[in-house]
Scaffold this active site. Structure first.
Site, mmCIF file in Angstrom:
data_model
loop_
_atom_site.group_PDB
_atom_site.id
_atom_site.type_symbol
_atom_site.label_atom_id
_atom_site.label_comp_id
_atom_site.label_asym_id
_atom_site.label_seq_id
_atom_site.Cartn_x
_atom_site.Cartn_y
_atom_site.Cartn_z
ATOM 1 N N ALA A 61 0.965 -0.827 -0.107
ATOM 2 C CA ALA A 61 0.171 0.196 -0.049
ATOM 3 C C ALA A 61 0.547 0.927 0.049
ATOM 4 C CB ALA A 61 -1.166 0.029 1.238
ATOM 5 N N LEU A 62 1.930 1.377 -1.291
ATOM 6 C CA LEU A 62 3.362 2.343 -0.245
ATOM 7 C C LEU A 62 2.375 2.880 -1.102
ATOM 8 C CD1 LEU A 62 5.318 -0.172 -2.967
ATOM 9 C CD2 LEU A 62 5.829 0.583 -0.131
ATOM 10 N N GLY A 64 5.679 8.757 1.271
ATOM 11 C CA GLY A 64 6.650 7.927 2.306
ATOM 12 C C GLY A 64 7.353 6.805 2.236
ATOM 13 N N HIS A 65 6.917 5.632 1.883
ATOM 14 C CA HIS A 65 7.240 4.853 1.281
ATOM 15 C C HIS A 65 8.606 4.655 0.002
ATOM 16 C CE1 HIS A 65 3.279 2.453 2.609
ATOM 17 N NE2 HIS A 65 4.628 1.674 3.912
ATOM 18 N N GLN A 108 2.556 -9.278 13.009
ATOM 19 C CA GLN A 108 2.608 -8.410 13.537
ATOM 20 C C GLN A 108 1.372 -7.685 13.988
ATOM 21 O OE1 GLN A 108 6.014 -6.917 10.421
ATOM 22 N NE2 GLN A 108 4.493 -5.641 10.876
ATOM 23 N N GLY A 124 11.656 3.844 8.637
ATOM 24 C CA GLY A 124 11.102 5.392 8.147
ATOM 25 C C GLY A 124 10.986 5.894 9.529
ATOM 26 N N GLU A 125 11.356 6.678 9.867
ATOM 27 C CA GLU A 125 11.610 7.604 11.844
ATOM 28 C C GLU A 125 10.326 7.514 11.535
ATOM 29 O OE1 GLU A 125 14.033 10.882 11.804
ATOM 30 O OE2 GLU A 125 15.849 10.297 11.128
ATOM 31 N N VAL A 164 7.847 11.694 6.585
ATOM 32 C CA VAL A 164 6.532 12.288 5.064
ATOM 33 C C VAL A 164 5.420 13.083 5.194
ATOM 34 C CG1 VAL A 164 6.418 12.464 2.495
ATOM 35 C CG2 VAL A 164 7.875 11.349 3.712
ATOM 36 N N LEU A 204 2.049 10.597 6.622
ATOM 37 C CA LEU A 204 1.396 9.799 5.665
ATOM 38 C C LEU A 204 1.988 8.122 6.499
ATOM 39 C CD1 LEU A 204 3.081 11.256 2.100
ATOM 40 C CD2 LEU A 204 1.132 11.818 3.312
#
Length: 286
Positions: free
Chosen positions: A37-38, A41-42, A66, A153-154, A182, A190
């Site tokens: 589901a990009l 941000g990805h 997860q 991602g942070e 992002v 995002l």
């Protein structure tokens, strides 16, 4: 694209060999693990990966380990065809999209990594076992792909911390890189889960980033003032149910001590309707 472990290993080996024959004696492989589901941000992670190495591998796998029994595994957005097309536009040719049966041929694996004490706090408290499942699949991906570097991602700050610790503690020869969050023009971080938000929910969700902004503006007055400022923003938005608001030391991911000054990480998690969102921001205290 391939969903086969044997095939992705073969393709990576071929790519390394081709790079070596073209005059690069030490081609670097960079892995970008995703659940698909990009969004932009990805793609920022992919763009960073392209600066770090010669062969970029993007994995797309919605990891069942997860997800808890009450979480959105079945409904998690899946847009594989569109994802592969967007990656091709970025110049990524190696996409690994395994099935659950490929990754876990005997069902959910009986041996999992443990995230330790940090994995039971914050996201781990709300989502028991989540980080054990995340680290298990990331470790499997590290073994399958054999990357020199990996990019995360942070926005998922606790995840990034734990992956870095795993790589260090278990001696994975992998550099783990974080990429800044992002955001949309309105400040919302995002997330693949943003697609669940209706118009009203989208407006309510802006309180998360607004709360972090308020915390950053109040940091010079200390931890109590910072937390109070953030909580005031959240309490003023009826459409949000706060899960946690925490201030941790980025070096340990433990709550900052009373009287802490210097860098801190403020993390927030909340439900907007049925959608759970997280965000964070680095602030200066004192």
């Amino acid at each position: 694209m391939t969903n086969s472990i044997a095939d992705i290993r073969s393709r990576i080996l071929d790519a390394r060999r081709a790079a070596t024959e073209a005059g690069n004696p030490n081609p670097r492989v960079v892995l970008v693990p995703t659940m698909g589901a990009l969004h932009d941000g990805h793609l920022a992670l992919v763009d960073h990966a392209l600066t770090l190495g010669d062969i970029v591998v993007v994995s797309i796998f919605v990891n069942p380990l997860q997800f808890g029994p009450q979480e959105d595994l079945a409904s998690y957005p899946r847009t594989l065809e569109a994802d592969v097309a967007r990656l091709a536009e970025r110049g990524v040719s190696l996409v690994f999209a395994p099935t659950a049966a490929e990754m876990y041929p005997d069902g959910q694996t009986g041996i999992r990594l443990s995230a330790g004490e940090i994995g039971t706090h914050l996201e781990g408290r709300t989502r028991p076992g989540h980080f054990d499942g995340m680290l298990t699949v990331v470790a499997k991906l590290f073994h399958i792909v054999g990357p020199d570097a990996a990019v995360f991602g942070e926005k998922d700050g606790q995840q990034l911390f734990l992956v870095k610790r795993m790589a260090r503690d278990l001696n994975f020869p992998v550099e783990v890189h974080g990429v800044p969050t992002v955001r949309a023009d309105d400040g919302l971080a995002l997330s693949s889960r943003n697609v669940y938000l209706d118009d009203a929910g989208r407006r309510s969700a802006l309180a998360l980033s607004a709360a972090l902004d308020a915390a950053a503006r109040s940091g010079e007055r200390g931890i109590d003032a910072l937390v109070s400022a953030a909580q005031s923003v959240i309490s003023g938005e009826a459409g949000i149910e706060l899960d946690y608001l925490a201030v941790v030391d980025p070096a340990t991911f433990l709550p900052v001590a009373e009287g802490h000054t210097g860098t801190a990480l403020v993390l927030i998690a909340a439900r907007v309707g049925s959608t759970r969102l997280i965000d964070n921001r680095t602030v200066t205290v004192g």
